[in-house]
Design a protein around this motif. Structure first.
Motif, PDB file in Angstrom:
ATOM      1  N   ASN A   1      42.486 -26.129  -0.018  1.00 47.46           N
ATOM      2  CA  ASN A   1      41.697 -27.110  -0.770  1.00 47.46           C
ATOM      3  C   ASN A   1      42.480 -28.404  -0.994  1.00 47.46           C
ATOM      4  N   SER A   2      43.538 -28.630  -0.243  1.00 43.54           N
ATOM      5  CA  SER A   2      44.376 -29.835  -0.257  1.00 43.54           C
ATOM      6  C   SER A   2      45.282 -29.956  -1.474  1.00 43.54           C
ATOM      7  N   THR A   3      45.374 -28.936  -2.318  1.00 39.40           N
ATOM      8  CA  THR A   3      46.316 -28.982  -3.424  1.00 39.40           C
ATOM      9  C   THR A   3      47.687 -28.541  -2.920  1.00 39.40           C
ATOM     10  N   MET A   4      48.716 -28.933  -3.675  1.00 40.68           N
ATOM     11  CA  MET A   4      50.079 -28.603  -3.259  1.00 40.68           C
ATOM     12  C   MET A   4      50.853 -27.984  -4.413  1.00 40.68           C
ATOM     13  N   LYS A   5      51.853 -27.199  -4.045  1.00 41.62           N
ATOM     14  CA  LYS A   5      52.740 -26.575  -5.020  1.00 41.62           C
ATOM     15  C   LYS A   5      54.168 -26.775  -4.511  1.00 41.62           C
ATOM     16  N   PHE A   6      55.063 -27.132  -5.436  1.00 34.85           N
ATOM     17  CA  PHE A   6      56.456 -27.384  -5.086  1.00 34.85           C
ATOM     18  C   PHE A   6      57.344 -26.406  -5.829  1.00 34.85           C
ATOM     19  N   GLU A   7      58.258 -25.772  -5.093  1.00 39.77           N
ATOM     20  CA  GLU A   7      59.206 -24.837  -5.693  1.00 39.77           C
ATOM     21  C   GLU A   7      60.602 -25.148  -5.165  1.00 39.77           C
ATOM     22  N   PRO A   8      61.537 -25.462  -6.051  1.00 42.61           N
ATOM     23  CA  PRO A   8      62.908 -25.691  -5.572  1.00 42.61           C
ATOM     24  C   PRO A   8      63.516 -24.376  -5.082  1.00 42.61           C
ATOM     25  N   GLN A   9      64.281 -24.455  -4.037  1.00 42.47           N
ATOM     26  CA  GLN A   9      64.967 -23.291  -3.476  1.00 42.47           C
ATOM     27  C   GLN A   9      66.452 -23.435  -3.786  1.00 42.47           C
ATOM     28  N   PHE A  10      66.963 -22.576  -4.634  1.00 38.85           N
ATOM     29  CA  PHE A  10      68.356 -22.660  -5.052  1.00 38.85           C
ATOM     30  C   PHE A  10      69.191 -21.674  -4.265  1.00 38.85           C
ATOM     31  N   PRO A  11      70.443 -22.069  -3.947  1.00 39.10           N
ATOM     32  CA  PRO A  11      71.338 -21.122  -3.277  1.00 39.10           C
ATOM     33  C   PRO A  11      71.677 -19.970  -4.218  1.00 39.10           C
ATOM     34  N   LYS A  12      72.151 -18.901  -3.650  1.00 37.56           N
ATOM     35  CA  LYS A  12      72.452 -17.706  -4.440  1.00 37.56           C
ATOM     36  C   LYS A  12      73.542 -17.957  -5.491  1.00 37.56           C
ATOM     37  N   ASP A  13      74.433 -18.889  -5.205  1.00 37.06           N
ATOM     38  CA  ASP A  13      75.512 -19.190  -6.163  1.00 37.06           C
ATOM     39  C   ASP A  13      75.154 -20.404  -7.028  1.00 37.06           C
ATOM     40  N   SER A  14      73.975 -20.402  -7.575  1.00 37.67           N
ATOM     41  CA  SER A  14      73.475 -21.565  -8.314  1.00 37.67           C
ATOM     42  C   SER A  14      73.834 -21.529  -9.793  1.00 37.67           C
ATOM     43  N   VAL A  15      74.955 -20.972 -10.138  1.00 40.49           N
ATOM     44  CA  VAL A  15      75.387 -20.928 -11.547  1.00 40.49           C
ATOM     45  C   VAL A  15      75.989 -22.255 -11.984  1.00 40.49           C
ATOM     46  N   ALA A  16      76.265 -23.149 -11.037  1.00 40.40           N
ATOM     47  CA  ALA A  16      76.897 -24.419 -11.369  1.00 40.40           C
ATOM     48  C   ALA A  16      75.940 -25.369 -12.092  1.00 40.40           C
ATOM     49  N   TYR A  17      74.641 -25.117 -12.019  1.00 36.74           N
ATOM     50  CA  TYR A  17      73.673 -25.987 -12.673  1.00 36.74           C
ATOM     51  C   TYR A  17      72.511 -25.170 -13.208  1.00 36.74           C
ATOM     52  N   ASP A  18      71.814 -25.745 -14.141  1.00 43.35           N
ATOM     53  CA  ASP A  18      70.720 -25.073 -14.833  1.00 43.35           C
ATOM     54  C   ASP A  18      69.451 -25.122 -13.972  1.00 43.35           C
ATOM     55  N   THR A  19      69.170 -24.023 -13.299  1.00 38.43           N
ATOM     56  CA  THR A  19      68.024 -23.998 -12.384  1.00 38.43           C
ATOM     57  C   THR A  19      66.700 -24.174 -13.117  1.00 38.43           C
ATOM     58  N   ILE A  20      66.599 -23.680 -14.328  1.00 39.39           N
ATOM     59  CA  ILE A  20      65.352 -23.812 -15.085  1.00 39.39           C
ATOM     60  C   ILE A  20      65.099 -25.278 -15.430  1.00 39.39           C
ATOM     61  N   LYS A  21      66.144 -25.985 -15.811  1.00 41.30           N
ATOM     62  CA  LYS A  21      66.001 -27.408 -16.145  1.00 41.30           C
ATOM     63  C   LYS A  21      65.622 -28.218 -14.906  1.00 41.30           C
ATOM     64  N   ILE A  22      66.281 -27.944 -13.792  1.00 40.19           N
ATOM     65  CA  ILE A  22      65.962 -28.647 -12.540  1.00 40.19           C
ATOM     66  C   ILE A  22      64.536 -28.348 -12.124  1.00 40.19           C
ATOM     67  N   ASP A  23      64.142 -27.098 -12.247  1.00 41.15           N
ATOM     68  CA  ASP A  23      62.775 -26.709 -11.904  1.00 41.15           C
ATOM     69  C   ASP A  23      61.767 -27.465 -12.760  1.00 41.15           C
ATOM     70  N   SER A  24      62.024 -27.591 -14.055  1.00 43.32           N
ATOM     71  CA  SER A  24      61.079 -28.286 -14.929  1.00 43.32           C
ATOM     72  C   SER A  24      61.033 -29.786 -14.623  1.00 43.32           C
ATOM     73  N   ILE A  25      62.188 -30.377 -14.280  1.00 43.62           N
ATOM     74  CA  ILE A  25      62.207 -31.791 -13.897  1.00 43.62           C
ATOM     75  C   ILE A  25      61.392 -32.002 -12.630  1.00 43.62           C
ATOM     76  N   LEU A  26      61.563 -31.113 -11.649  1.00 45.72           N
ATOM     77  CA  LEU A  26      60.809 -31.231 -10.396  1.00 45.72           C
ATOM     78  C   LEU A  26      59.310 -31.110 -10.631  1.00 45.72           C
ATOM     79  N   HIS A  27      58.917 -30.150 -11.453  1.00 43.91           N
ATOM     80  CA  HIS A  27      57.487 -29.972 -11.712  1.00 43.91           C
ATOM     81  C   HIS A  27      56.895 -31.162 -12.462  1.00 43.91           C
TER      82      HIS A  27
END
Length: 159
Positions: free
Chosen positions: A100-126
């Motif tokens: 239906n032409s809608t889009m969804k974006f999901e960040p893909q984090f590496p397995k060793d992503s403890v260096a940054y807050d993935t939840i915060k980055i995810d919320s900024i992206l959304h």
């Protein structure tokens, strides 16, 4: 003469069985057709208005990926991701384009992503990845289908 006509009539009635051929059932035809379809590839990739004029399938796909990566980069340039996480220079974004032409974006984090807050980055992206131009979905046999791909997005450092 009568016997000849009678013979021809009997021959024509009996000869129909020689012309009969086995007609495959509906299920057999469906299974054969389903096996012949390559479900891993679409007939037409998703597209944006800028790429609609391109006729070559590969060039059109490349144009779409470039436009999408550029749009995502522009939307993320106005944010503080590169300041908050200077070690994060590239982020991979899984893009899903629905029929239906809608889009969804999901960040893909590496397995060793403890260096940054993935939840915060995810919320900024959304929050930032909204209001995209109209996307024409991918087509398979003339019908719109869901597609997914991963785009590497380069985060530019703020000066």
């Amino acid at each position: 003469m009568k016997q000849f006509f009678l013979f021809l009539v009997l021959l024509s009635i009996n000869s129909c069985q020689y012309f009969e051929k086995k007609v495959p059932s509906e299920k057999e035809l469906l299974q054969k057709e389903l096996k012949s379809i390559n479900w891993k590839e679409v007939d037409e990739y998703p597209s944006v208005t800028n790429c609609d004029k391109i006729t070559d399938k590969k060039q059109r796909q490349q144009c779409f990926f470039e436009v999408m990566a550029q749009l995502i980069q522009q939307k993320l340039d106005i944010d503080t991701l590169s300041i908050l996480y200077p070690q994060l220079d590239t982020i991979e974004v899984k893009v899903t384009v629905f029929p239906n032409s809608t889009m969804k974006f999901e960040p893909q984090f590496p397995k060793d992503s403890v260096a940054y807050d993935t939840i915060k980055i995810d919320s900024i992206l959304h929050a930032r990845l909204v209001d995209f131009p109209k996307i024409n979905p991918a087509l398979k046999r003339g019908l719109p289908v869901k597609t997914q791909f991963i785009l590497p997005v380069i985060l530019k450092a703020k000066d």
